[in-house]
Design a protein around this motif. Structure first.
Motif, PDB file in Angstrom:
ATOM      1  N   GLY A 117      45.382  33.573  52.185  1.00 42.56           N
ATOM      2  CA  GLY A 117      44.541  33.962  51.057  1.00 42.56           C
ATOM      3  C   GLY A 117      43.900  32.745  50.434  1.00 42.56           C
ATOM      4  O   GLY A 117      43.933  31.644  50.998  1.00 42.56           O
ATOM      5  N   PHE A 169      40.382  45.984  44.196  1.00 38.44           N
ATOM      6  CA  PHE A 169      39.474  44.879  44.495  1.00 38.44           C
ATOM      7  C   PHE A 169      38.918  45.126  45.899  1.00 38.44           C
ATOM      8  O   PHE A 169      39.696  45.317  46.832  1.00 38.44           O
ATOM      9  CB  PHE A 169      40.203  43.532  44.566  1.00 38.44           C
ATOM     10  N   GLU A 189      37.178  43.028  48.625  1.00 36.84           N
ATOM     11  CA  GLU A 189      37.037  41.574  48.823  1.00 36.84           C
ATOM     12  C   GLU A 189      35.939  41.274  49.836  1.00 36.84           C
ATOM     13  O   GLU A 189      35.885  41.902  50.893  1.00 36.84           O
ATOM     14  CB  GLU A 189      38.379  41.038  49.320  1.00 36.84           C
ATOM     15  N   TRP A 210      33.643  37.853  51.710  1.00 37.08           N
ATOM     16  CA  TRP A 210      33.732  36.421  51.994  1.00 37.08           C
ATOM     17  C   TRP A 210      32.372  35.829  52.343  1.00 37.08           C
ATOM     18  O   TRP A 210      31.530  36.489  52.936  1.00 37.08           O
ATOM     19  CB  TRP A 210      34.658  36.198  53.195  1.00 37.08           C
ATOM     20  N   SER A 257      35.075  29.106  39.546  1.00 37.95           N
ATOM     21  CA  SER A 257      35.002  30.564  39.570  1.00 37.95           C
ATOM     22  C   SER A 257      33.833  31.052  38.727  1.00 37.95           C
ATOM     23  O   SER A 257      33.427  30.396  37.764  1.00 37.95           O
ATOM     24  CB  SER A 257      36.284  31.164  38.994  1.00 37.95           C
ATOM     25  N   ARG A 295      35.132  33.370  48.034  1.00 36.67           N
ATOM     26  CA  ARG A 295      35.747  34.698  48.061  1.00 36.67           C
ATOM     27  C   ARG A 295      35.265  35.456  46.835  1.00 36.67           C
ATOM     28  O   ARG A 295      35.195  34.888  45.742  1.00 36.67           O
ATOM     29  CB  ARG A 295      37.271  34.537  48.003  1.00 36.67           C
ATOM     30  N   TYR A 316      35.708  39.174  44.637  1.00 37.52           N
ATOM     31  CA  TYR A 316      36.320  40.479  44.425  1.00 37.52           C
ATOM     32  C   TYR A 316      35.334  41.338  43.641  1.00 37.52           C
ATOM     33  O   TYR A 316      34.854  40.920  42.575  1.00 37.52           O
ATOM     34  CB  TYR A 316      37.603  40.380  43.590  1.00 37.52           C
ATOM     35  N   ASN A 360      27.209  38.914  52.166  1.00 37.89           N
ATOM     36  CA  ASN A 360      28.524  38.408  52.602  1.00 37.89           C
ATOM     37  C   ASN A 360      28.684  38.442  54.122  1.00 37.89           C
ATOM     38  O   ASN A 360      28.017  39.191  54.824  1.00 37.89           O
ATOM     39  CB  ASN A 360      29.645  39.223  51.947  1.00 37.89           C
ATOM     40  N   TYR A 365      34.471  44.046  54.569  1.00 39.71           N
ATOM     41  CA  TYR A 365      35.114  44.056  53.248  1.00 39.71           C
ATOM     42  C   TYR A 365      36.597  44.385  53.437  1.00 39.71           C
ATOM     43  O   TYR A 365      36.969  45.148  54.325  1.00 39.71           O
ATOM     44  CB  TYR A 365      34.488  45.134  52.357  1.00 39.71           C
ATOM     45  N   GLN A 398      40.158  45.802  51.487  1.00 37.29           N
ATOM     46  CA  GLN A 398      40.608  46.604  50.339  1.00 37.29           C
ATOM     47  C   GLN A 398      41.867  45.990  49.744  1.00 37.29           C
ATOM     48  O   GLN A 398      42.824  45.713  50.459  1.00 37.29           O
ATOM     49  CB  GLN A 398      40.936  48.042  50.789  1.00 37.29           C
ATOM     50  N   ARG A 399      41.879  45.769  48.443  1.00 39.69           N
ATOM     51  CA  ARG A 399      43.062  45.233  47.757  1.00 39.69           C
ATOM     52  C   ARG A 399      43.399  46.132  46.569  1.00 39.69           C
ATOM     53  O   ARG A 399      43.019  45.843  45.423  1.00 39.69           O
ATOM     54  CB  ARG A 399      42.788  43.821  47.237  1.00 39.69           C
ATOM     55  N   THR A 419      42.396  33.729  43.021  1.00 37.04           N
ATOM     56  CA  THR A 419      43.093  33.531  44.286  1.00 37.04           C
ATOM     57  C   THR A 419      42.163  33.045  45.381  1.00 37.04           C
ATOM     58  O   THR A 419      40.973  33.171  45.236  1.00 37.04           O
ATOM     59  CB  THR A 419      43.774  34.827  44.736  1.00 37.04           C
TER      60      THR A 419
END
Ligand SMILES: Cc1cc2nc3c(=O)[nH]c(=O)nc-3n(C[C@H](O)[C@H](O)[C@H](O)COP(=O)(O)OP(=O)(O)OC[C@H]3O[C@@H](n4cnc5c(N)ncnc54)[C@H](O)[C@@H]3O)c2cc1C
Length: 388
Positions: free
Chosen positions: A44, A180, A182, A184, A203, A224, A226, A271, A275, A277-278, A388
């Motif tokens: 992560g 979230f 996510e 990248w 951030s 990254r 979210y 991105n 994607y 999933q969190r 994170t």
């Protein structure tokens, strides 16, 4: 102690910090980790380690200098954008010597802790299935590969879905209602210079009360993001989508964020890759368990909370206090009671403060725009967006 067999379950930041400090005090320990090897799973993104918790643990472990050499103090930069106009509001640029919350990659932190352990301490590919045996020990550790081993003390540092916790508590994490999604960006400075410029060295956040965005510059030129919303656990199925339907998820997100400024919506359109999933889970508050003379918990296994930037720091603080309690108390049971006497009330207080606060991640004013400095000067146990 008469050479007790101490087993830490989980080679996450909490478990490895505990093992490192135990060994520094001459106490033998074995760490059992489900991952097959250190490098098999992406650990992560970036984490900020706080001066009054994570950094204290690293100091006791003799790793504070290494941490400062490996961390990214520039990652303490923070930007807040207006979701609709796209204008930059709050902007914190860290001073050159600011060391309150330097960022470090999760993988770099794990490697640093692993390198400090006696070779062979971690038994990789050992996923615990259950802890059995009498409460006064010895405990039998049963692994998913069919092997077993005995331990006089089992330290559950095995995260949110801890099988160690199941031996002393019926509690299970509950979905907070917040997910979230996510995304990248790789090689961002070269391939996505506008996104890199927008996020800066640290951030960037935005929220409109119902949707949030948290973007972070990670090491290696990665960014990254979210995209944070209140969604049903089965939202993909409800929307007729699957995990790997990248274009379908992108269309769903673009519709949800349709009122957002075009510059911000680029984190949805530009991105790299799929994607992730969190769904955000938390243990119900308070999480209470029967004291045991042979089992204790630390970190997420003990007090999983919404990710508002404290989880790793609390896990490492738990690890520090537990290792010191074991080093200073000749009887394990006394050590566990001394550790839990501090850890449980602290966890309950923080759990209570953060209970239901996952929605803060979508707030349009998370930093108290009236007085942004108040956020920076606040105690470390104040909630803040994840990093994170
Ligand atoms: C999306 C997201 C963002 C976050 N951002 C932040 C942040 O910015 N800052 C922050 O402080 N916290 C953040 N957190 C929380 C943070 O990740 C956790 O609080 C922290 O990792 C807890 O550390 P731990 O050592 O207790 O557990 P973990 O990091 O979960 O480590 C547990 C270890 O146990 C192993 N394990 C699991 N099951 C078994 C088993 N059965 N047998 C053996 N080993 C097992 C796992 O493989 C893992 O290595 C975030 C969480 C999420 C979900």
């Amino acid at each position: 102690m008469n050479t007790p067999r101490i087993a830490v379950i989980g080679a996450g930041p909490g478990g490895l910090t505990c093992a490192t400090i135990l060994q520094k005090h001459g106490i033998a320990v074995t760490v059992h980790e489900a991952d097959a090897a250190a490098e098999v799973r992406d650990q992560g993104g970036s984490l900020d380690l706080h001066a009054d918790s994570g950094q204290l643990a690293l100091k006791e472990a003799g790793l504070l200098e290494s941490f400062f050499a490996l961390s990214r103090p520039e990652g303490q930069e923070m930007r807040q954008y207006d979701a609709i106009s796209g204008e930059l509001g709050f902007h914190h640029v860290p001073d050159e010597d600011e060391a309150h919350r330097p960022e470090i990659e999760r993988g770099v932190l794990r490697d640093m802790l692993l390198d400090s352990l006696t070779p062979g301490t971690v038994r990789w590919g050992h996923a615990l299935r259950a802890v059995e045996g009498p409460s006064d020990g010895p405990r039998l550790l049963r692994f998913t590969d069919g092997t077993t081993t005995e331990a006089d003390l089992v330290i559950g540092a095995d995260g949110a879905w801890s099988p160690v916790r199941a031996a002393i508590s019926a509690a299970l994490p509950q979905y907070t209602g917040i997910t979230f999604v996510e995304a990248w960006f790789h090689d961002a400075d070269t391939r996505h210079p506008d996104i890199a410029e927008f996020v800066g060295n640290g951030s960037a956040i935005a929220g409109d009360g119902a949707r949030g965005m948290f973007a972070q510059h990670n090491g290696g030129g990665h960014i990254r993001v979210y995209l944070i919303q209140r969604l049903a656990l089965d939202w993909l199925a409800q929307a007729g989508l699957t995990h790997d339907d990248t274009e379908g998820i992108r269309a769903f997100l673009l519709d949800a964020y349709r009122d957002w400024a075009p510059g911000l919506r680029r984190v949805i359109t530009d991105n790299d890759g799929r994607y992730l999933q969190r769904p955000i889970n938390a243990l119900l508050v308070p999480h209470i368990w029967e004291p045991s003379p042979t089992i204790t918990l630390l970190g997420d296994a003990a007090h999983l909370m919404p990710p508002l930037g404290l989880g790793v720091n609390l896990a490492m603080l738990d690890a520090l206090e537990l290792a010191l309690a074991l080093a200073h108390n000749p009887v394990i049971d006394d050590a566990l009671r001394a550790y839990e006497k501090t850890m449980i009330p602290r966890s309950h207080q923080t759990q209570t403060e953060l209970d239901g606060r996952a929605a803060d991640l979508m707030a349009d004013d998370p930093f108290n725009a009236e007085d942004p400095q108040a956020h920076l000067n606040a105690q470390d146990n104040q909630p803040r967006p994840p990093a994170t």
